[in-house]
Design an enzyme around this catalytic site. Structure first.
Site, mmCIF file in Angstrom:
data_model
loop_
_atom_site.group_PDB
_atom_site.id
_atom_site.type_symbol
_atom_site.label_atom_id
_atom_site.label_comp_id
_atom_site.label_asym_id
_atom_site.label_seq_id
_atom_site.Cartn_x
_atom_site.Cartn_y
_atom_site.Cartn_z
ATOM 1 N N GLY A 358 79.258 51.080 79.259
ATOM 2 C CA GLY A 358 78.346 50.171 78.584
ATOM 3 C C GLY A 358 78.035 48.972 79.434
ATOM 4 N N PRO A 359 77.076 48.149 79.008
ATOM 5 C CA PRO A 359 76.679 46.958 79.775
ATOM 6 C C PRO A 359 77.813 45.938 79.838
ATOM 7 C CG PRO A 359 75.097 47.470 78.025
ATOM 8 C CD PRO A 359 76.308 48.298 77.770
ATOM 9 N N PRO A 360 77.688 44.960 80.728
ATOM 10 C CA PRO A 360 78.712 43.909 80.802
ATOM 11 C C PRO A 360 78.782 43.114 79.504
ATOM 12 C CG PRO A 360 77.301 43.869 82.754
ATOM 13 C CD PRO A 360 76.673 44.805 81.788
ATOM 14 N N GLY A 361 79.988 42.724 79.115
ATOM 15 C CA GLY A 361 80.158 41.832 77.979
ATOM 16 C C GLY A 361 80.206 42.483 76.621
ATOM 17 N N VAL A 362 80.310 43.830 76.549
ATOM 18 C CA VAL A 362 80.334 44.490 75.240
ATOM 19 C C VAL A 362 81.755 44.792 74.768
ATOM 20 C CG1 VAL A 362 78.042 45.483 75.515
ATOM 21 C CG2 VAL A 362 80.034 46.785 76.264
ATOM 22 N N GLY A 363 82.765 44.457 75.571
ATOM 23 C CA GLY A 363 84.151 44.606 75.115
ATOM 24 C C GLY A 363 84.888 45.814 75.624
ATOM 25 N N LYS A 364 84.483 46.367 76.779
ATOM 26 C CA LYS A 364 85.145 47.573 77.295
ATOM 27 C C LYS A 364 86.590 47.269 77.691
ATOM 28 C CE LYS A 364 82.131 48.131 80.575
ATOM 29 N NZ LYS A 364 81.303 46.945 80.288
ATOM 30 N N THR A 365 86.777 46.220 78.486
ATOM 31 C CA THR A 365 88.125 45.887 78.967
ATOM 32 C C THR A 365 89.035 45.472 77.816
ATOM 33 O OG1 THR A 365 87.145 45.167 81.072
ATOM 34 C CG2 THR A 365 89.394 44.450 80.598
ATOM 35 N N SER A 682 61.330 58.309 82.413
ATOM 36 C CA SER A 682 61.139 58.110 80.973
ATOM 37 C C SER A 682 59.923 57.245 80.641
ATOM 38 C CB SER A 682 62.391 57.489 80.351
ATOM 39 O OG SER A 682 62.620 56.196 80.865
ATOM 40 N N LYS A 725 68.073 51.515 74.476
ATOM 41 C CA LYS A 725 66.629 51.263 74.374
ATOM 42 C C LYS A 725 66.257 50.790 72.970
ATOM 43 C CE LYS A 725 65.286 54.538 77.996
ATOM 44 N NZ LYS A 725 64.537 55.747 78.335
#
Length: 775
Positions: A358-365, A682, A725
């Site tokens: 996912g994009p940066p800052g979405v809580g993966k870590t 796309s 999107k």
């Protein structure tokens, strides 16, 4: 001296050039002669008065000598002895008699000649000269004692000399200084000047030699101490061996052996450690290899081999922890709970490694940390961003100086258990160069069929990683190597919609920011409308990092305001006062997006940083058969534009346009934000719609966007990144989105909150889009 000068006075003197040597009067020196012109000069001198003028060369490497290559001051010497050597060289013993200054060098024939003024040192005996003489003698004696290269016999001869001129000549001869410096001394015929120069040089040389002697003594003492310690240790070791006793004070080897037994290593590792311990015991403690072996054994014993934390697979607790740490993310949380429930049932899951994309800052870590907390495991994280050396994963071989295990083994030692939650962050940022491919090295680490026998190059024994719960994170799956991606269980984190961001800001970010800035709950309040405005006008992201920055910025300014106005008890941050704290809005809605225009269509794109709305502009210009593409378009997107034009020409009659429009117009296609590269298929239907809008001179509908690949026959093909999107469309207020029919199945996997309030229209062929927009 006058008598000697009279005896050697000649109209001209044969010149003997000297390499790296300055001869002083009253000195006897041996010389080996080999140069043809010098041999001729010696032979001529031996036939007559045996006198020769000794003068130094300016460049010792030069063989073909001219008068310009010689100094103007030298010494007239007398040849005392001549020996002819078997190799054609001549060895002579020559005594310096008197100094001479060249009046002029005579034209060269076989050898150089010179006419001279013979010089006599001038001085008057007085107390000052006597004091200088004594100082000079004292300094020279100290110089000889400090300089190991000068034999002490030199002082025996020196003590026999009383005449001041001979004293200075003797000292100058034995000084270890350059030819240039010696030449300067020779040229000083005033005895006071010569003594001053020698005193200055001797003081400097004695200081340097004293420092060198001090350093040599320290090194010698250290070596003697080390040798003494080694000798005593060896004696002690031999005595203990003879008595068959162990070290009563607990030697290093004894402690290391105890650590090996306590480590409870597998048989192969235990055997390896004991073998290295035997080598360690035989090697002297002062040997460099002793430290290398000790470090290796310590690594073997410090890495966890059996200690593991007790798992707690309480599904309700897992759900509770995930909800406490993260708002939203319903689908990713469901998948994580399913994964842990399966783990509880079967003990271990072979063939699936979690990968959060996912994009940066979405809580993966932070999700990885929450998983560890939920199941009561230790947590360890390493960042793989920028790593391009395979040894960072597998370690360095022990043959290298300063070798260490790789990051995997280092992290296992740090965490201390065999079953941690191991987060490999930024897996898509791995590099590869001449030092190897870390992604390939990770295959052995992550593959459940192999990682129970992982071998680090430094440890050289098998290490079991099968109990480790590996979790990977990445921003984009495109950058993950295919063999590695094939082993991953991917969980997409598309990002947060505005309502989720609002809750996160109110319940998580703002309380944390207030606490970090020392603000009480009664001192500051941010209204819901202000948070909504920050989200819409001051941030444009899938995650919440920029949102957190903006709220921190408000808190900082609030602290300053309260400090300046002690009477003010509370700060109310509303939508109206936001500009006071954050300035003007950074992100205003693009007018191209807000208002439908002719020759413009809105597409949807996604990157590793999240989704975005992509306006496409088309202008028709006078001209023919020319297509201009601007906006830093990639090769695939340029081909999509060509396909769109070909398709429109094939359907011209149906869509009410001239089939030869390319012969009447130059078509300029532009995608704004031209500095940002754009790529992918796309945008096919969006490009087609923008061109058709310009040709029909009809406006594109407001608050509508589309995404899909188009074929030459007009079929609309499936696209990726749908959740990102749709999130981007919702963020800018899009009400209708046209999608490929093949993406209908993906909607079930997307949180409904992401596309709530958006009408989704699924199409199979572009004819359906034409009817909806222009029909």
């Amino acid at each position: 001296m006058k008598k000697e000068a009279a005896n050697i006075l000649l109209e001209s003197y044969r010149v003997l050039p000297l390499k790296d040597l300055v001869v002083f009067p009253n000195m006897v020196v041996p010389l080996i002669i080999g140069r043809k012109s010098s041999l001729d000069a010696i032979e001529e001198a031996m036939k007559k008065e045996k006198l020769i003028f000794l003068v130094a060369q300016k460049d010792a490497l030069k063989e073909d000598i001219s008068p310009n290559d010689l100094y103007r001051f030298g010494v007239v010497g007398k040849i005392l002895q001549l020996i002819r050597l078997p190799n054609g060289l001549i060895k002579i013993l020559v005594e310096g008699i008197a100094g001479g200054k060249v009046k002029r060098y005579l034209p060269k024939s076989q050898f150089i000649k010179a006419s001279l003024d013979l010089l006599e040192p001038a001085y008057s005996k007085n107390d000052k000269d006597e004091a200088r003489k004594r100082q000079l003698i004292s300094l020279f004696k100290e110089y000889v004692k400090l300089n190991e290269d000068i034999p002490e016999e030199v002082l025996f001869s020196f003590n026999q000399i009383n005449e001041l001129t001979k004293v200075t000549d003797y000292i100058a001869t034995y000084l270890d200084i350059s030819v240039k410096d010696k030449q300067e001394i020779l040229q000083k015929w005033a005895i006071q000047d010569r003594m001053s120069a020698l005193i200055k040089i001797l003081k400097k040389e004695n200081e340097i030699l004293a420092i060198k002697t001090d350093l040599d003594n320290k090194v010698r003492d250290q070596m003697m101490k080390s040798q003494r310690n080694f000798y005593l240790q060896e004696q002690l070791r031999v005595i203990r061996e003879e008595l068959d006793e162990e070290d009563p004070y607990g030697s290093d080897a004894h402690l290391i052996r105890k650590n090996i037994l306590d480590a409870k290593m597998p048989e192969s590792a235990n055997q390896k450690a004991l073998e290295e311990l035997k080598r360690f015991e035989r090697i002297p403690a002062m040997s460099p290899e002793s430290g290398v072996l000790r470090t290796y054994i310590e690594w073997l014993t410090d890495v966890p081999w059996y200690k593991e934390s007790e798992d707690q697979y309480d599904i309700n607790k897992v759900q509770k922890v995930l909800d406490q740490d993260h708002y939203g993310l319903r689908k990713p949380k469901e998948r994580i709970v399913e994964y842990i429930a399966t783990l509880k049932r079967v003990g271990k899951i072979k063939g699936s490694i979690l990968c959060l994309i996912g994009p940066p800052g979405v809580g993966k870590t932070s999700l990885g940390r929450s998983i560890a907390r939920a199941i009561n495991r230790e947590y360890v994280r390493i960042s793989l961003g920028g790593i391009s050396d395979e040894a960072e994963i597998r370690g360095h071989r022990r043959t290298y100086i300063g070798a260490l295990p790789g990051k995997i083994i280092q992290s296992m030692k740090r965490v201390g258990t065999v079953n941690p939650v191991f987060l490999l962050d930024e897996i898509d940022k791995l590099g590869a160069d001449f030092r190897g491919d870390p992604a390939s090295a990770l295959l052995e680490v992550l593959d459940p069929e192999q990682n129970s026998h992982f071998i680090d190059h430094y440890l050289e024994v098998e290490y079991d990683l099968s109990k480790v719960l590996f979790i990977l994170t990445a921003n984009s799956h495109n950058e993950i190597p295919d063999p590695l991606y094939d082993r991953l269980e991917v969980i997409e984190l598309p990002g947060y919609h505005d309502e989720e961001k609002k809750h996160i800001a109110k319940d998580y970010i703002f309380p944390k920011a207030r606490l970090n800035h020392g603000l009480l709950e009664s001192e500051i309040e941010i209204s819901d409308s202000a948070i909504e405005t920050i989200i819409s006008d001051y941030t444009s992201e899938a995650g919440v990092r920029n949102l957190e920055r903006e709220i921190n910025k408000i808190c900082r300014k609030a602290v300053v305001e309260l400090s300046r106005k002690p009477a003010q008890k509370k700060i109310q941050v509303t939508r109206k006062v936001l500009t006071k704290y954050l300035g003007e809005a950074y992100f205003k809605l693009n007018p191209i997006i807000a208002d439908g225009e002719k020759g413009v269509a809105l597409g949807l794109a996604w990157t590793s940083y999240g989704g975005d709305v992509l306006p496409i502009e088309v202008n028709l210009l006078p001209g023919k058969d020319k297509i201009i593409l601007t906006g830093k378009l990639g090769e695939v997107m340029q081909e999509s534009a060509q396909i769109a034009i070909s398709f429109l020409r094939s359907r011209a009659r149906k869509y009410g346009i001239n089939s030869d429009f390319v012969l009447k117009h130059e078509i300029h296609i532009h995608l704004p934000e031209g500095a940002i590269p754009k790529e992918g298929p796309s945008a096919g239907i969006t490009l087609t719609t923008a061109i058709l809008s310009a040709l029909l001179n009809k406006s594109f509908p407001e608050k509508l966007a589309m995404t899909g690949e188009i074929t030459l026959r007009g079929k609309v093909l499936e696209i990726g990144g749908l959740a990102k999107k749709l999130l981007a469309a919702k963020r800018v207020g899009i009400k209708t989105v046209i999608l490929p029919d093949n993406n209908r199945k993906d909607i079930n996997d997307i949180d409904k909150e992401i596309y709530s309030g958006i009408e989704l229209r699924f199409v199979k062929h572009y004819d359906e889009i034409y009817k909806q927009i222009f029909g």
